[in-house]
Write a protein that holds these residues in place. Structure first.
Motif, PDB file in Angstrom:
ATOM      1  N   ALA A  32       0.835  -1.204   0.000  1.00 34.04           N
ATOM      2  CA  ALA A  32       0.000   0.000   0.000  1.00 34.04           C
ATOM      3  C   ALA A  32       0.870   1.254   0.000  1.00 34.04           C
ATOM      4  O   ALA A  32       0.600   2.211  -0.731  1.00 34.04           O
ATOM      5  CB  ALA A  32      -0.939   0.002   1.200  1.00 34.04           C
ATOM      6  N   PHE A  33       1.937   1.254   0.795  1.00 30.69           N
ATOM      7  CA  PHE A  33       2.832   2.405   0.810  1.00 30.69           C
ATOM      8  C   PHE A  33       3.621   2.524  -0.487  1.00 30.69           C
ATOM      9  O   PHE A  33       3.895   3.627  -0.957  1.00 30.69           O
ATOM     10  CB  PHE A  33       3.781   2.349   2.015  1.00 30.69           C
ATOM     11  CG  PHE A  33       3.127   2.811   3.274  1.00 30.69           C
ATOM     12  CD1 PHE A  33       2.795   4.133   3.455  1.00 30.69           C
ATOM     13  CD2 PHE A  33       2.821   1.897   4.267  1.00 30.69           C
ATOM     14  CE1 PHE A  33       2.158   4.561   4.606  1.00 30.69           C
ATOM     15  CE2 PHE A  33       2.195   2.312   5.430  1.00 30.69           C
ATOM     16  CZ  PHE A  33       1.860   3.645   5.602  1.00 30.69           C
ATOM     17  N   GLY A  38       3.847   6.130  -5.399  1.00 33.57           N
ATOM     18  CA  GLY A  38       3.943   6.228  -6.852  1.00 33.57           C
ATOM     19  C   GLY A  38       4.735   5.130  -7.537  1.00 33.57           C
ATOM     20  O   GLY A  38       4.954   5.183  -8.749  1.00 33.57           O
ATOM     21  N   PHE A  39       5.149   4.126  -6.762  1.00 30.89           N
ATOM     22  CA  PHE A  39       5.877   3.014  -7.359  1.00 30.89           C
ATOM     23  C   PHE A  39       4.919   1.878  -7.690  1.00 30.89           C
ATOM     24  O   PHE A  39       3.837   1.775  -7.106  1.00 30.89           O
ATOM     25  CB  PHE A  39       6.976   2.519  -6.419  1.00 30.89           C
ATOM     26  CG  PHE A  39       8.003   3.554  -6.104  1.00 30.89           C
ATOM     27  CD1 PHE A  39       8.845   4.041  -7.094  1.00 30.89           C
ATOM     28  CD2 PHE A  39       8.140   4.062  -4.820  1.00 30.89           C
ATOM     29  CE1 PHE A  39       9.809   5.004  -6.804  1.00 30.89           C
ATOM     30  CE2 PHE A  39       9.089   5.017  -4.516  1.00 30.89           C
ATOM     31  CZ  PHE A  39       9.927   5.488  -5.519  1.00 30.89           C
ATOM     32  N   TYR A  46      11.497  -2.599  -3.615  1.00 26.48           N
ATOM     33  CA  TYR A  46      12.935  -2.453  -3.338  1.00 26.48           C
ATOM     34  C   TYR A  46      13.338  -0.982  -3.312  1.00 26.48           C
ATOM     35  O   TYR A  46      14.251  -0.594  -2.592  1.00 26.48           O
ATOM     36  CB  TYR A  46      13.770  -3.238  -4.355  1.00 26.48           C
ATOM     37  CG  TYR A  46      13.884  -2.596  -5.714  1.00 26.48           C
ATOM     38  CD1 TYR A  46      14.975  -1.795  -6.026  1.00 26.48           C
ATOM     39  CD2 TYR A  46      12.880  -2.772  -6.675  1.00 26.48           C
ATOM     40  CE1 TYR A  46      15.085  -1.205  -7.277  1.00 26.48           C
ATOM     41  CE2 TYR A  46      12.986  -2.185  -7.914  1.00 26.48           C
ATOM     42  CZ  TYR A  46      14.084  -1.403  -8.220  1.00 26.48           C
ATOM     43  OH  TYR A  46      14.180  -0.812  -9.451  1.00 26.48           O
ATOM     44  N   LYS A  47      12.638  -0.153  -4.081  1.00 27.59           N
ATOM     45  CA  LYS A  47      12.934   1.284  -4.060  1.00 27.59           C
ATOM     46  C   LYS A  47      12.556   1.875  -2.708  1.00 27.59           C
ATOM     47  O   LYS A  47      13.285   2.709  -2.161  1.00 27.59           O
ATOM     48  CB  LYS A  47      12.176   1.990  -5.180  1.00 27.59           C
ATOM     49  CG  LYS A  47      12.630   1.563  -6.559  1.00 27.59           C
ATOM     50  CD  LYS A  47      11.768   2.185  -7.620  1.00 27.59           C
ATOM     51  CE  LYS A  47      12.153   1.641  -8.991  1.00 27.59           C
ATOM     52  NZ  LYS A  47      11.240   2.081 -10.026  1.00 27.59           N
ATOM     53  N   MET A  48      11.415   1.431  -2.168  1.00 27.45           N
ATOM     54  CA  MET A  48      10.998   1.891  -0.840  1.00 27.45           C
ATOM     55  C   MET A  48      12.022   1.474   0.210  1.00 27.45           C
ATOM     56  O   MET A  48      12.372   2.253   1.081  1.00 27.45           O
ATOM     57  CB  MET A  48       9.633   1.300  -0.485  1.00 27.45           C
ATOM     58  CG  MET A  48       8.495   1.825  -1.325  1.00 27.45           C
ATOM     59  SD  MET A  48       8.023   3.470  -0.818  1.00 27.45           S
ATOM     60  CE  MET A  48       7.361   3.111   0.784  1.00 27.45           C
ATOM     61  N   MET A  49      12.509   0.237   0.108  1.00 30.80           N
ATOM     62  CA  MET A  49      13.520  -0.231   1.061  1.00 30.80           C
ATOM     63  C   MET A  49      14.788   0.600   0.955  1.00 30.80           C
ATOM     64  O   MET A  49      15.389   0.944   1.966  1.00 30.80           O
ATOM     65  CB  MET A  49      13.850  -1.699   0.801  1.00 30.80           C
ATOM     66  CG  MET A  49      12.852  -2.646   1.345  1.00 30.80           C
ATOM     67  SD  MET A  49      13.500  -4.316   1.210  1.00 30.80           S
ATOM     68  CE  MET A  49      12.167  -5.085   0.352  1.00 30.80           C
TER      69      MET A  49
END
Length: 90
Positions: A32-33, A38-39, A46-49
Motif C-alpha cells: 500500500a505504501f 507512486g511506485f 525495493y525502491k521503498m527499502m
C-alpha cells in the motif's frame, strides 16, 4: 493462510508461538505504501527499502494509530477499512 508467524528455536526443534492470517499482512501494508508513493506494486518495493534510511519517521505514530495495531506480543491487526480491496470487500 498465514501471512506472519513467530517461532522459537531450541536445539534442533522449532515451536510455533503464533500466526496471523490473511488479510492481515505486513506485506499488504508495505505494498500500500509502495503504491501511495507512486511506485508499481510487486516491483517497486525495493525502491521503498532503499529510500527508507533517508526518511524521517514523521508518520510512524499516525500509522500505528490508524493503520496497524501492534500488540505487546508482536502480533498485529490492520484496520481493514483502509485495506478492504485486499479481501474483495469494496
Amino acid at each position: 493462510m498465514a501471512t506472519t508467524s513467530a517461532w522459537v528455536g531450541e536445539g534442533t526443534r522449532l515451536q510455533p508461538m503464533w500466526e496471523i492470517h490473511f488479510p492481515h499482512s505486513l506485506g499488504l501494508l508495505y505494498s500500500a505504501f509502495t503504491y501511495y508513493t507512486g511506485f508499481k506494486v510487486n516491483s517497486g518495493e525495493y525502491k521503498m527499502m532503499g529510500l527508507a534510511p533517508y526518511g524521517e519517521p514523521r508518520y510512524a505514530d499516525v500509522i500505528r494509530q490508524h493503520l496497524v495495531d501492534v500488540k505487546p506480543d508482536g502480533t498485529f491487526r490492520l484496520d481493514m477499512r483502509y485495506f478492504d480491496y485486499a479481501a474483495g470487500c469494496a
